[in-house]
Each structure stands twice: as C-alpha cells, then as structure tokens.
Design a protein around this motif. Sequence first.
Motif, PDB file in Angstrom:
ATOM      1  N   ARG A  63       3.660   3.447   2.603  1.00 37.06           N
ATOM      2  CA  ARG A  63       2.844   3.829   3.632  1.00 37.06           C
ATOM      3  C   ARG A  63       2.224   2.444   3.405  1.00 37.06           C
ATOM      4  O   ARG A  63       2.329   1.346   2.564  1.00 37.06           O
ATOM      5  CB  ARG A  63       1.286   4.386   3.136  1.00 37.06           C
ATOM      6  CG  ARG A  63       0.338   4.578   4.317  1.00 37.06           C
ATOM      7  CD  ARG A  63      -0.540   5.395   3.454  1.00 37.06           C
ATOM      8  NE  ARG A  63       0.581   7.000   3.003  1.00 37.06           N
ATOM      9  CZ  ARG A  63      -0.239   8.519   2.622  1.00 37.06           C
ATOM     10  NH1 ARG A  63      -1.980   8.219   3.658  1.00 37.06           N
ATOM     11  NH2 ARG A  63       0.151   9.319   2.609  1.00 37.06           N
TER      12      ARG A  63
ATOM     13  N   THR B  61      -4.332   2.934  -1.611  1.00 44.89           N
ATOM     14  CA  THR B  61      -4.211   3.188  -2.802  1.00 44.89           C
ATOM     15  C   THR B  61      -2.789   2.566  -3.822  1.00 44.89           C
ATOM     16  O   THR B  61      -1.705   2.459  -2.588  1.00 44.89           O
ATOM     17  CB  THR B  61      -3.756   5.064  -3.175  1.00 44.89           C
ATOM     18  OG1 THR B  61      -2.731   5.341  -2.264  1.00 44.89           O
ATOM     19  CG2 THR B  61      -4.951   4.993  -2.941  1.00 44.89           C
ATOM     20  N   LEU B  62      -2.082   1.895  -4.322  1.00 41.05           N
ATOM     21  CA  LEU B  62      -1.365   1.442  -5.323  1.00 41.05           C
ATOM     22  C   LEU B  62      -0.392   2.475  -4.705  1.00 41.05           C
ATOM     23  O   LEU B  62       0.992   2.030  -4.403  1.00 41.05           O
ATOM     24  CB  LEU B  62      -1.369   1.062  -6.218  1.00 41.05           C
ATOM     25  CG  LEU B  62      -0.104  -0.021  -6.853  1.00 41.05           C
ATOM     26  CD1 LEU B  62       0.272  -1.072  -5.987  1.00 41.05           C
ATOM     27  CD2 LEU B  62      -0.922  -0.772  -8.211  1.00 41.05           C
ATOM     28  N   PHE B  63      -0.552   3.768  -5.515  1.00 39.85           N
ATOM     29  CA  PHE B  63       0.820   4.578  -5.608  1.00 39.85           C
ATOM     30  C   PHE B  63       0.161   6.317  -4.778  1.00 39.85           C
ATOM     31  O   PHE B  63      -0.943   5.706  -4.516  1.00 39.85           O
ATOM     32  CB  PHE B  63       0.935   5.502  -7.295  1.00 39.85           C
ATOM     33  CG  PHE B  63       1.402   4.194  -7.625  1.00 39.85           C
ATOM     34  CD1 PHE B  63       3.064   3.871  -7.897  1.00 39.85           C
ATOM     35  CD2 PHE B  63       0.791   3.263  -8.704  1.00 39.85           C
ATOM     36  CE1 PHE B  63       3.329   2.778  -8.108  1.00 39.85           C
ATOM     37  CE2 PHE B  63       1.717   2.269  -9.055  1.00 39.85           C
ATOM     38  CZ  PHE B  63       3.191   2.113  -8.889  1.00 39.85           C
ATOM     39  N   GLU B  64       0.829   6.567  -4.515  1.00 36.83           N
ATOM     40  CA  GLU B  64       0.889   7.667  -3.401  1.00 36.83           C
ATOM     41  C   GLU B  64      -0.099   9.348  -4.674  1.00 36.83           C
ATOM     42  O   GLU B  64       0.374   9.649  -5.869  1.00 36.83           O
ATOM     43  CB  GLU B  64       2.098   8.682  -3.739  1.00 36.83           C
ATOM     44  CG  GLU B  64       1.437   9.941  -2.309  1.00 36.83           C
ATOM     45  CD  GLU B  64       1.381   9.536  -0.719  1.00 36.83           C
ATOM     46  OE1 GLU B  64       0.544  10.408  -0.142  1.00 36.83           O
ATOM     47  OE2 GLU B  64       2.048   8.472  -0.650  1.00 36.83           O
ATOM     48  N   PRO B  65      -1.693   9.364  -4.794  1.00 37.00           N
ATOM     49  CA  PRO B  65      -2.032  10.342  -5.675  1.00 37.00           C
ATOM     50  C   PRO B  65      -1.747  11.967  -5.346  1.00 37.00           C
ATOM     51  O   PRO B  65      -0.253  11.876  -5.023  1.00 37.00           O
ATOM     52  CB  PRO B  65      -3.385  10.636  -4.717  1.00 37.00           C
ATOM     53  CG  PRO B  65      -2.963  10.202  -2.801  1.00 37.00           C
ATOM     54  CD  PRO B  65      -2.249   9.379  -3.402  1.00 37.00           C
TER      55      PRO B  65
END
Lengths: 197, 368
Positions: free
Chosen positions: B5, B252-256
């Motif tokens: 994303r 967000t930095l990474f996918e939750p």
Amino acid sequence: MRENTVVGRLKTAVSRTLAAAVVVRRRRDAMGVAVGTAAGYLVVYLYALGHLAPGIAGYDVTIVSGAFSKFFQPELGPFSFTPVARVVVGPVTYLFSLNTVLGLGVAALVGLNLGVTYLAWRQPAACGIGSSASGFLASVPAVLSGTACCGPVLLIALGIQASGIVVTAFQFLFPVAVVLLLGSLLLVGRQITPAGH
Amino acid sequence: MKVSRRRLLTAVGLAALAGCTSRANPGTGGESATTPASSAEATTITGETVPTAEETLPLPMNAADLEAHAVSGGPSKDGIPSIDNPSFVAAGDVDFLNPTDPVFGVALNGDIKAYPQKILVHHEIVNDRLGDRPVAVTYCPLTGTVQGFERGETTFGVSGRLINNNLIMYDRATEAWWPQMLATAIPGPWNSAPGTTSLREFGLVWTPWERWRSLHPDTQVLSTATGFAKNYGRDPYGSYAPPRGYYANDATLFEPLAEDDRFSRKRVFMGARTADGAVAFDKSTLLAEQTMTGELGTTPVVAVADQRLDTGYIYLNPEERTVTSDGRTVSVGESTYAPDDLPLTSVHTFDAMWVAWYGYYPETNVYA
C-alpha cells in the motif's frame, strides 16, 4: 581485445576525470559550484537524517560519555550511526555522528559531479564536449544515499507501508549510491579533454 | 519486493491518548502497584528475575506463530537505546515542554513522575524505579501505547522488531521477547522457549503536560539529560500538538495482524484485556459522555472519564450499579468519588490506536 578496449576507455575516463577535478579545484567558478553543491547536499542530508533540525531552544554542547567507542555504533538502520555530540544553537540542534563524515564524503562526490558538469558546460563546443546534463545524474544516487540512513522513518513520513524486504533493501542504498556517484562522475569527466581549458 | 500500500498523506488531526490504570492510581497517587490481572505474587521464568503475573493474558495466536509475524523495523537490537539511568527535574525547572505536550504520568509507591512523550519517542523504554520498585515505562510510537511493567532486577531493551506495528521488548535477564501490548513472553532469536507468562503491569496516564502539572505540581519530570545526544525537540514521526504526520494520517508502517474499517486506523480507544476478553471504548466519545457501559467478555463494565487529566478508566461492574459523572465527580449509588477511585474493581486500561488494538484483539467488544 574487447576487454583491452574497455579497460583503455576506463583509464582514459579516469585520467580525464582526475584532470577535470584538478581544473575544478583551480577555477574559482567551478570550485564555487562544487563547494556550494556539496555544502547544500550536506545540509539536506543531515536534515533528512534529523541530525540538523529545529530542536529545544537554548545554547548547549553535550558530548556523550564514551563517545569514541560509540562513534561506530549503529543506530536506527544500516549506515545510520549513533550521535555522540549535540550542539544546540538557538532554535537549531546539530547532532554529530559518523553520518556527518559519511555525508561529507558523499557531498564531496556530488559537488565534484556538479563541478565537472559545470566545466563541461562552460567549455567551448570545439573541445569535444558532449551532454552537459550527465552530471545531474548525480542527484539520483545522492537521494539514494540519503534514504539509506533513514529508510523506515522515510516510509513513515511518506505513508508507505513496508515489508521486511523493503526495510532490508535500504541497507544497499548507500553503497549503491556511492557507486552510482562514481559512475556518473566518470561519465561526465570523460567528456572533458585536458586540452580544452 | 512487496509494497502492499502506498499512502501519501496530508495531515489531519488525531488525539492525545491517555494511559490509565487500575487501583494503581495515576491520578491521585494510589499505592497499589499492579493490576488485578497481575496482582498475585510474582513468579519467574526459567529461574530468572522477571516478575510475572499469576494470570496469563490471552494471545491472538500461539506464541510461535506470533514470532513468525515479527518484522525488523529497521533498528538493530538496542539500536533504539533504552534509558537506564534516568534523571529527573522538578516541575518548576522544566523549560522544554509546552502546555499541550503529552506526558505519561504516574503516581505510584510514593513517587509522582511524568515521562515526556518527546523524550520517550527516542528511547521507547525507561528503566526506572517507583519508590523501591524497579519498573520499566514503555512507549511504542507506532501504536500509541504507553505501558508500565515491573522488571525485577533486570532491565528491558528494544529488540528492533515489531509485531502488529508494536514494539517487541526483550528482558536482559532471559532475553525473551515481550510484545509490549500483549505483555506476554513469546520465543525470539535469543530465547526460543521462554514459557508463556505475562508481565505485571501498572498504568500511566497519557495527558497534556499542563493538566498533569496542575494536578501534581510536585511531580518530577524525566530530564533531557539522558546520557544520549538526541534532539528532543524533534519527533521523527510527526507531532501530537498539533496532530501531524504518522499520528494524524491513516498509514501504518507494516500491515496489521487484522484489520477492521469501522473506525479510522489512528482513532484512539481506551482498551482493557483480561483472560476473559477485551473491551475498547472510543476515547473522544467517553470524554464527551463522561460514562459508557459495555461488557468485557460477559462481565458488565463501566468506563468513566476523568476531565482533570483528559483520560478515562474502566471498572468491572457485574452488579450493573448506576454510575453517573460530570467528569470530575462520579456518583455510584448515593456516594460520590473521584473518577479514578470508584468502589468497583478497576481493570488495567491504556490508550491505543484502533488499528493496533483490533490487530491484537480482533474479538474485542467495542463501544464508540
């Protein structure tokens, strides 16, 4: 035979680039371009790292204990190193780390690229000068070198979602940037004939 | 290379968060040290010195699977350095905080302390003492969570890894991984079988400096003389006052671990979790309505706002007693109490971004 040709061309490029570098150092206008570019790059690089930024106001110099041993200690990512001194001058805070040294090296390469490009642009066409734009290629690796040190934070600032692979890839950006800077320097340096000035 | 994303963002608001607590009362200096879930006698793991709770908190998946979701956030082990020798200044000597700057306040074991967010964002962990009790005050910028843990005689450090965008701490005695929000040990590269136990927690209040100082004029404040050369005037993620950058956008930095689009990702909820389940109340709604009711697992709970500190607390209310509040004074039956001192069983509560809370507790009850 072909290898000899390639090596020969490389030797010529290196020798012309070195000669061009000497000219840059001698000519005040070219030196101005190189130093101005390098200084500008260094400021932007340190700002991007957060090592030269607005801070808590005041006047203060702090050197951390064991500064020498911590100087080579990695911090937030590959090619990001722990600041060992903090200088606060009014609204501006500067953090000294190995990144300042690395930044100076890259800044010198960027400045030299632009200085040599300036020479190529200023030389009479009769001297066999090609494209004057090639030195600006330096801006690409220069940006890469900056992102190498603060990759994850950059992703956050841009709102880009990362993966482990992306984060890992950042560690290669700095050496790639240095190689590209050297390459673009040779690319433009080889276009300058020593007799052309 | 997988970039799932990309969101270029323009900043818009977010919130201040609020930590909070149980009887370990941050607002008024309660003396109890730990949460109901962790108030039992300390046990230890592998014979080491990390105090752990009798009750183990639930994990969203088994510990080994959680470990597999750990990603490098960039920094190496201790690349984000914890503060291990903190020093403090008196409130009157603080010249580096603006009135609206968030601080994490705690009044416990006779100590009243504030940990400025602008310092913790560079360190994430402060190994400190409250009274005679060794504690770790921990903060994860990416999830907006500040949590306090007992640490025994060891210290906690930043592993450099994240799960669900959340800080993974490690303890220096056993080198087990402790995902901050889960407060529960999972395997990691330095301890592959730490056992499944939870840390003993205490709450901190996420509150504007001016409110904390007003309620606790004699507070001590973590000093910027941390022993590190950091620029504490610069938050690399953005700003809370005013809201900017990461705290205000939807990235967000990474996918939750799990996602739910009922609320924006960074919306602040006050959550509580026990072995019985998880519950979350929208913080802004709570502050507007003063009280909210819901269920934690199947047990009725009531959340009350504390306007003095811009925060709230969650209490078990199995008898469903009527609780009303004006934000400063709370009525339970015929009597009135301070918001943080109701005659009900409090549940350890802390602020978290919705994306982080839901990622770890997808079965949560939520009220907004």
